[in-house]
Scaffold this active site. Structure first.
Site, PDB file in Angstrom:
ATOM      1  N   CYS A  55      -2.101   9.395   2.648  1.00 17.65           N
ATOM      2  CA  CYS A  55      -1.663   8.803   1.386  1.00 17.65           C
ATOM      3  C   CYS A  55      -2.654   9.047   0.256  1.00 17.65           C
ATOM      4  O   CYS A  55      -2.267   9.054  -0.914  1.00 17.65           O
ATOM      5  CB  CYS A  55      -1.408   7.311   1.555  1.00 17.65           C
ATOM      6  SG  CYS A  55      -2.840   6.371   2.128  1.00 17.65           S
ATOM      7  N   GLU A  73       0.875  -1.170   0.000  1.00 21.08           N
ATOM      8  CA  GLU A  73       0.000   0.000   0.000  1.00 21.08           C
ATOM      9  C   GLU A  73       0.911   1.218   0.000  1.00 21.08           C
ATOM     10  O   GLU A  73       1.493   1.575   1.029  1.00 21.08           O
ATOM     11  CB  GLU A  73      -0.920  -0.012   1.231  1.00 21.08           C
ATOM     12  CG  GLU A  73      -1.848  -1.215   1.310  1.00 21.08           C
ATOM     13  CD  GLU A  73      -2.854  -1.274   0.184  1.00 21.08           C
ATOM     14  OE1 GLU A  73      -3.080  -0.224  -0.470  1.00 21.08           O
ATOM     15  OE2 GLU A  73      -3.413  -2.351  -0.058  1.00 21.08           O
TER      16      GLU A  73
END
Length: 459
Positions: free
Chosen positions: A246, A212
């Site tokens: 993010c 990720e």
């Protein structure tokens, strides 16, 4: 911890997994319940730790960390029985008589490495999925969020024996020692540079990996958008956690004709949400450390700042900042910002915007503000990205009903809910062949009759 100590922990987890104790549903359900109760017991400590590490207020901490984690726990506890169940699939006529089914099986001993920006949620959510799937786990939180890491270590130790779940704290030496071990699965959340290193080490043992990562997530706005609402939602998503998210909109890419109106609306929204001086707002967080504070300040071009730009080095706070007249050649567009700077770029045709976005590495998220169904369809059909929203930002990850993950350089694999359970499971394909009949056509010697039968079944 030394590499030898880490190896000993992993060996004890291998032995524990081999007993089969993690496999029954009752054991997994109890583990999830214990973790949920521990989080609730330690909520105030969690809040204090997140305040110390990132300056987060209690409301934001619950909304974006504790509450999200509890939501994943609740979903997993409700659906655990169904996720563990085998699923029957159609058996081809050529394999008559048989029962064909898909059966999830845990990988075994997994490593979860998490980042500092959402240190509780991004550590515990993958752990929830791993335990639901029946694995043991070694957890490595980020050294950049030491207060939260200490709380995580405390609540994990209260819930689980080290042979089941163990927290390793520390920095690069511990990371390196962990990556030198042979795990059955690695789950990493963080930046691309370390992600590549994880993948290189995993290749040594052919270990499956979930990455990720991140990237420069665009926020596209066309002239049909609701400007005031778009500004409100963009400001929320961009400056949440001081931009250290993010999936934050990395840059604003708007139709040239609405730029001035949109920028003015964003400036007004910054004041409405954070006050006249955000640096004095106790609920506005801080940059994680001096290194990142200096890096982010270095991306600000004072000549292009139309909002914010000021900072407090003592508190590591940078005001919500907007820059206009930015080009793709500017320093701020050369890397993922991961901070409270919003560069504004413009386009004149949607085809131009799509071509530009597609020429860049595929982002973790993409956001598009529009009232045009045709434009919406065009962007969704032509742009490749991990996930995103139409007419909002970041909320796509706040559900256990959809997988969250990247594509290309922004990551591989996804998790949350069912996808998370499957990410930590190997799905076995099994044919349970019956013994009361045995079709003869597959056995030699082959005859014209057998050939006709095979051709009848396999077409």
């Amino acid at each position: 911890m030394t590499e030898q100590q880490i190896a000993q922990v992993l060996e004890s987890q291998r032995r524990f997994f081999s007993t089969g104790k993690t496999l029954p549903r009752a054991f997994r359900a109890k583990a999830l319940e214990d973790l949920q109760n521990a989080i609730l017991r330690h909520e105030e400590e969690i809040n204090a730790a997140l305040k110390a590490d990132l300056g987060k207020g209690a409301v934001e901490s619950y909304m974006c960390e504790t509450g999200m984690t509890l939501s994943e726990l609740s979903w997993m506890r409700r659906h655990l029985a169904g996720l563990m169940r085998g699923h029957t699939v159609m058996t081809p006529l050529a394999q008559f008589a048989a029962h064909s089914f898909r059966s999830p099986s845990p990988y075994g001993n997994v490593l979860i490495m998490s980042p500092w920006n959402y240190p509780l949620m991004l550590t515990l959510e993958p752990l929830i999925d791993a335990l639901a799937a029946g694995n043991t786990a070694v957890v490595k939180p980020s050294a950049y969020a030491p207060a939260t890491s200490a709380v995580i270590q405390k609540l994990i130790a209260e819930c689980f024996d080290p042979e089941y779940v163990f927290v390793v704290t520390g920095g690069r030496a511990e990371n390196q020692a962990l990556l030198n071990q042979k795990f059955d699965k690695i789950f990493f959340t963080g930046g691309k540079t370390v992600g590549r290193e994880v993948l290189r080490h995993a290749a040594e043992y052919l270990t499956p990996v979930t990455l990720e990562l991140g990237g420069k997530s665009p926020c596209i706005v066309d002239a049909t958008a609701n400007i005031r609402l778009a500004a409100k939602r963009i400001v929320f998503g961009k400056y949440l956690n001081c931009g250290q998210t993010c999936v934050a909109p990395d840059y604003l890419y708007c139709e040239a004709s609405i730029r001035n109106e949109l920028v003015q609306a964003i400036r007004e929204e910054i004041t409405a949400q954070f006050g006249a001086d955000p640096l004095q707002n106790e609920n506005y967080g801080k940059i994680i450390n001096q290194k990142h504070f200096d890096r982010i300040l270095g991306l600000i071009d004072p000549a292009k700042v139309v909002a914010g730009g000021n900072a407090n080095a003592r508190t590591l706070r940078i005001a919500p900042t907007v820059m206009t007249d930015v080009t793709f050649d500017d320093a701020v567009m050369g890397e993922e910002i991961f901070g409270p700077i919003l560069p504004v770029l413009t386009w004149n045709s949607l085809d131009e915007a799509i071509a530009q976005v597609e020429s860049c590495p595929h982002p973790l998220a993409l956001y598009f503000f529009t009232s045009s169904s045709a434009n919406r369809k065009q962007v969704l059909s032509r742009c490749r990205f991990g996930g995103g929203c139409i007419n909002d930002t970041i909320i796509h990850l706040a559900t256990s009903a959809m997988p969250f993950g990247g594509v290309g350089e922004s990551g591989m694999g996804g998790y949350h809910g069912k996808a998370g359970f499957e990410e930590f499971s190997h799905t076995r394909s099994i044919v349970d062949k019956k013994t009361w009949i045995d079709l003869p056509m597959r056995y030699q010697p082959y005859t014209s009759l057998k050939d006709r039968m095979i051709r009848m079944f396999l077409r």
